[in-house]
Design an enzyme around this catalytic site. Structure first.
Site, mmCIF file in Angstrom:
data_model
loop_
_atom_site.group_PDB
_atom_site.id
_atom_site.type_symbol
_atom_site.label_atom_id
_atom_site.label_comp_id
_atom_site.label_asym_id
_atom_site.label_seq_id
_atom_site.Cartn_x
_atom_site.Cartn_y
_atom_site.Cartn_z
ATOM 1 N N TYR A 183 3.057 9.722 -11.023
ATOM 2 C CA TYR A 183 2.032 8.978 -10.278
ATOM 3 C C TYR A 183 1.208 8.119 -11.239
ATOM 4 O O TYR A 183 0.998 6.925 -10.997
ATOM 5 C CB TYR A 183 1.128 9.950 -9.515
ATOM 6 C CG TYR A 183 0.154 9.266 -8.592
ATOM 7 C CD1 TYR A 183 0.560 8.831 -7.333
ATOM 8 C CD2 TYR A 183 -1.169 9.064 -8.969
ATOM 9 C CE1 TYR A 183 -0.328 8.203 -6.475
ATOM 10 C CE2 TYR A 183 -2.062 8.430 -8.116
ATOM 11 C CZ TYR A 183 -1.639 8.001 -6.872
ATOM 12 O OH TYR A 183 -2.517 7.377 -6.026
ATOM 13 N N ASN B 115 0.794 -1.224 0.000
ATOM 14 C CA ASN B 115 0.000 0.000 0.000
ATOM 15 C C ASN B 115 0.828 1.276 0.000
ATOM 16 O O ASN B 115 0.337 2.330 -0.421
ATOM 17 C CB ASN B 115 -0.911 -0.020 1.245
ATOM 18 C CG ASN B 115 -1.484 1.329 1.586
ATOM 19 O OD1 ASN B 115 -2.422 1.797 0.937
ATOM 20 N ND2 ASN B 115 -0.932 1.975 2.602
ATOM 21 N N ILE C 145 -10.038 9.426 -1.551
ATOM 22 C CA ILE C 145 -10.423 8.911 -0.240
ATOM 23 C C ILE C 145 -10.083 9.949 0.823
ATOM 24 O O ILE C 145 -9.020 10.593 0.770
ATOM 25 C CB ILE C 145 -9.687 7.586 0.065
ATOM 26 C CG1 ILE C 145 -9.871 6.582 -1.091
ATOM 27 C CG2 ILE C 145 -10.163 7.003 1.388
ATOM 28 C CD1 ILE C 145 -11.296 6.194 -1.382
ATOM 29 N N LYS D 143 1.240 3.981 -11.221
ATOM 30 C CA LYS D 143 0.049 3.200 -10.890
ATOM 31 C C LYS D 143 -0.400 2.330 -12.070
ATOM 32 O O LYS D 143 -0.903 1.214 -11.865
ATOM 33 C CB LYS D 143 -1.071 4.128 -10.425
ATOM 34 C CG LYS D 143 -0.770 4.839 -9.113
ATOM 35 C CD LYS D 143 -0.484 3.873 -7.973
ATOM 36 C CE LYS D 143 -0.296 4.575 -6.648
ATOM 37 N NZ LYS D 143 -0.074 3.629 -5.528
#
Length: 250
Positions: free
Chosen positions: A156, A90, A189, A160
């Site tokens: 990023y 994570n 989130i 990913k």
């Protein structure tokens, strides 16, 4: 019976946000949890939350962008609990916010080192141990930006997308060895990292881009990860599950 009863699980970046929610949920479902984070104070807070609730966990400080630390995480987990059944990779960072033609080289290198190379290093040593166990289960945390662009965040986005591809490769290579590997792509989130870096107007705008018109919670991601980490998803591997409130649906 709890979903993860008798299992040993590892979570990187388990000191806060999504990682902490995953570690706590793993523990609630019966797993013994090894937690890694670069921030020792945050990692110990997660361990305390788990043990105060009757669960079992321990903490390892280290840098998930380094191969040697990823090997140590596996070695220490096995030394403590005797095996490794589940791993959730994570740990990650967002990096600078600039268009590709202006993006700093050092920023690119730092993001790729943690978000992509770090996940590979983790999987490399986790898979080695899981083969010794006779099986295992890996969940890699990607992002919605493993499938759509994040303008001004090229490193990023690239990292990913790479995590999703790596996940599929592992699933193809290890399916016959009783090892599953899936990826989860959270949308926006409500974590300390997000709320500390965006003002109220920016948070409102991001929320409005999801059809559910809100941010997600770490627990909503943790519940999906826990399902994928359990035998309830025993025929699922090489998949990429998006949890974004409908952000990428339109």
């Amino acid at each position: 019976m709890s979903l993860l009863e008798g299992k040993v699980a590892f979570v990187s970046g388990g000191g806060s946000g999504i990682g902490r929610a995953i570690a706590e949920t793993y523990a609630k479902e019966g797993a013994k949890v090894a937690i890694a984070d670069i921030n020792e104070a945050h990692g110990m807070e997660t361990v305390k939350a788990i043990t105060d609730s009757g669960g079992e966990a321990f903490f390892m400080a280290g840098d998930s962008s380094k191969a040697e630390d990823n090997k140590r995480f596996v070695d220490e987990t096995v030394a403590k609990y005797g095996r490794l059944d589940i791993a959730c990779n994570n740990a990650g960072i967002g990096g600078p916010a600039l268009p590709t033609g202006e993006y700093p080289i050092e920023g690119w290198d730092k993001v790729i080192a943690l978000n992509l190379s770090g996940v590979f290093y983790a999987c490399r040593y986790q898979l080695e141990q899981m083969e010794k166990n006779g099986g295992g289960n890996i969940v890699n945390i990607a992002s919605i930006h493993g499938t759509v662009a994040a303008p001004n965040s090229p490193a990023y986005t690239a990292s990913k997308h790479g995590v999703v591809g790596l996940t599929k490769n592992i699933a193809a290579e290890y399916g016959q060895k009783n090892i599953r590997c899936n990826a989860v792509g959270p949308g926006y989130i409500e974590t300390p990292l997000l709320t500390a870096n965006l003002d109220k107007d920016a948070l409102t705008y991001i929320s409005s881009k999801a059809s559910m018109n809100r941010l997600g919670t770490p627990q909503e991601v943790a519940d999906l990860v826990t399902f994928l980490s359990s035998d309830k998803s025993s025929f699922t591997t090489g998949s990429y599950f998006i949890a974004d409130g409908g952000y990428t649906a339109v």
